[in-house]
Design a protein around this motif. Structure first.
Motif, mmCIF file in Angstrom:
data_model
loop_
_atom_site.group_PDB
_atom_site.id
_atom_site.type_symbol
_atom_site.label_atom_id
_atom_site.label_comp_id
_atom_site.label_asym_id
_atom_site.label_seq_id
_atom_site.Cartn_x
_atom_site.Cartn_y
_atom_site.Cartn_z
ATOM 1 N N ALA A 238 2.055 9.068 -6.286
ATOM 2 C CA ALA A 238 2.497 10.449 -6.076
ATOM 3 C C ALA A 238 3.637 10.798 -7.039
ATOM 4 N N ALA A 239 4.586 9.885 -7.209
ATOM 5 C CA ALA A 239 5.706 10.132 -8.122
ATOM 6 C C ALA A 239 5.210 10.299 -9.558
ATOM 7 N N LEU A 240 4.284 9.455 -9.977
ATOM 8 C CA LEU A 240 3.726 9.594 -11.317
ATOM 9 C C LEU A 240 2.998 10.920 -11.482
ATOM 10 N N GLY A 241 2.237 11.295 -10.474
ATOM 11 C CA GLY A 241 1.508 12.560 -10.536
ATOM 12 C C GLY A 241 2.453 13.734 -10.661
ATOM 13 N N SER B 80 2.387 -3.313 -7.197
ATOM 14 C CA SER B 80 1.795 -3.244 -5.859
ATOM 15 C C SER B 80 0.274 -3.304 -5.928
ATOM 16 N N LEU B 81 -0.324 -2.695 -6.949
ATOM 17 C CA LEU B 81 -1.778 -2.772 -7.104
ATOM 18 C C LEU B 81 -2.210 -4.208 -7.395
ATOM 19 N N THR B 82 -1.477 -4.890 -8.261
ATOM 20 C CA THR B 82 -1.785 -6.291 -8.560
ATOM 21 C C THR B 82 -1.651 -7.147 -7.312
ATOM 22 N N TYR B 83 -0.615 -6.923 -6.517
ATOM 23 C CA TYR B 83 -0.441 -7.690 -5.285
ATOM 24 C C TYR B 83 -1.612 -7.463 -4.336
ATOM 25 N N LEU B 84 -2.004 -6.210 -4.177
ATOM 26 C CA LEU B 84 -3.096 -5.912 -3.249
ATOM 27 C C LEU B 84 -4.421 -6.494 -3.729
ATOM 28 N N LEU B 85 -4.658 -6.496 -5.033
ATOM 29 C CA LEU B 85 -5.933 -6.990 -5.553
ATOM 30 C C LEU B 85 -5.965 -8.498 -5.730
ATOM 31 N N VAL B 86 -4.859 -9.083 -6.154
ATOM 32 C CA VAL B 86 -4.857 -10.506 -6.491
ATOM 33 C C VAL B 86 -3.898 -11.312 -5.632
ATOM 34 N N ALA C 5 0.835 -1.206 0.000
ATOM 35 C CA ALA C 5 0.000 0.000 0.000
ATOM 36 C C ALA C 5 0.869 1.256 0.000
ATOM 37 N N VAL C 6 1.965 1.248 0.761
ATOM 38 C CA VAL C 6 2.877 2.395 0.788
ATOM 39 C C VAL C 6 3.515 2.584 -0.587
ATOM 40 N N VAL C 7 3.947 1.494 -1.213
ATOM 41 C CA VAL C 7 4.537 1.574 -2.548
ATOM 42 C C VAL C 7 3.509 2.108 -3.540
ATOM 43 N N LEU C 8 2.280 1.648 -3.434
ATOM 44 C CA LEU C 8 1.217 2.095 -4.324
ATOM 45 C C LEU C 8 1.006 3.600 -4.207
ATOM 46 N N VAL C 9 0.890 4.093 -2.991
ATOM 47 C CA VAL C 9 0.662 5.526 -2.779
ATOM 48 C C VAL C 9 1.890 6.332 -3.212
ATOM 49 N N ILE D 15 9.172 7.726 -14.746
ATOM 50 C CA ILE D 15 7.784 7.338 -15.022
ATOM 51 C C ILE D 15 7.681 5.833 -15.246
ATOM 52 N N THR D 16 8.605 5.247 -15.977
ATOM 53 C CA THR D 16 8.586 3.804 -16.245
ATOM 54 C C THR D 16 8.744 3.003 -14.953
ATOM 55 N N ILE D 17 9.720 3.361 -14.136
ATOM 56 C CA ILE D 17 9.946 2.634 -12.873
ATOM 57 C C ILE D 17 8.740 2.786 -11.947
ATOM 58 N N ALA D 18 8.217 4.008 -11.839
ATOM 59 C CA ALA D 18 7.063 4.242 -10.971
ATOM 60 C C ALA D 18 5.832 3.493 -11.479
ATOM 61 N N ALA D 19 5.635 3.442 -12.785
ATOM 62 C CA ALA D 19 4.482 2.737 -13.339
ATOM 63 C C ALA D 19 4.574 1.234 -13.075
ATOM 64 N N VAL D 20 5.762 0.673 -13.216
ATOM 65 C CA VAL D 20 5.943 -0.763 -12.941
ATOM 66 C C VAL D 20 5.704 -1.054 -11.453
ATOM 67 N N ALA D 21 6.252 -0.232 -10.569
ATOM 68 C CA ALA D 21 6.040 -0.424 -9.130
ATOM 69 C C ALA D 21 4.581 -0.234 -8.768
ATOM 70 N N PHE D 22 3.937 0.758 -9.357
ATOM 71 C CA PHE D 22 2.512 1.007 -9.103
ATOM 72 C C PHE D 22 1.679 -0.203 -9.530
ATOM 73 N N GLY D 23 1.910 -0.681 -10.744
ATOM 74 C CA GLY D 23 1.157 -1.835 -11.248
ATOM 75 C C GLY D 23 1.412 -3.089 -10.428
#
Length: 182
Positions: free
Chosen positions: A21-24, A69-75, A13-17, A59-67
């Motif tokens: 923020a980094a992408l934004g 962590s989101l996948t881990y939290l959901l699945v 969740a921390v990585v996701l947030v 952006i690439t690194i943040a997008a991969v980390a975002f995806g």
């Protein structure tokens, strides 16, 4: 095991947030503009590339980390199936009929205590409690809504209050709840 799972969920969740923020920040802050001041004129122009190489890498690194962590939290945090080699006992089916029905003695004691309890309950809680009591101590939440003039939300809030006072207990049955007197 449970503590480790909670820690990994919290980390994800921390990585996701953080990556959100980094992408934004990267998308909302454009690259620097070039400002030329000449002898008689001033011109402003954006660089040929909107995103610099550094921006693309972040952006690439943040997008991969975002995806990830989101996948881990959901699945990924879902319970895993047992390995094929280890047999597991089937869980018994839960049905409203499996709950022990309140005994006549318990119901009679509840009816005698009704006046004492009614004084410390809100009006909607009194209505809900009395409806369950009249149904011999076991009633589905949807039946309570049908048997009273109260809305679904009011019945739910009243049951929350009755549970907090340890007077009833809700048990999940399919898509609804069965309410039992305690």
């Amino acid at each position: 095991m449970m503590r480790a799972l909670q820690r990994t969920d919290a980390l994800a969740a921390v990585v996701l947030v953080g990556t959100a923020a980094a992408l934004g920040v990267e998308f909302l802050t454009p690259s620097s503009a070039v400002l030329q001041i000449g002898n008689t004129s001033t011109t402003t122009q954006l660089p040929g590339q909107y995103f610099l190489l550094r921006d693309v890498v972040v952006i690439t690194i943040a997008a991969v980390a975002f995806g990830g962590s989101l996948t881990y939290l959901l699945v990924g945090a879902a319970p895993r199936a047992e390995p094929a080699g280890e047999p597991t006992a089937p869980e018994p089916a839960t049905d409203a009929d499996d709950d022990p029905a309140p005994t006549d003695d318990l119901l009679e004691a509840r009816r005698q205590e009704w006046q004492e309890k009614a004084d410390r309950l809100a009006d909607s809680e009194q209505t809900v409690y009395k409806t369950i009591l009249d149904a011999d101590g076991v009633l589905s939440q949807s039946d309570i809504v049908e048997r009273t003039p109260l809305s679904k939300a009011t019945v739910s809030r009243s049951l929350d209050g009755l549970e907090a006072k340890n007077l009833v207990e809700r048990k999940r049955r399919g898509v609804g709840n069965v309410v039992l007197l305690r």
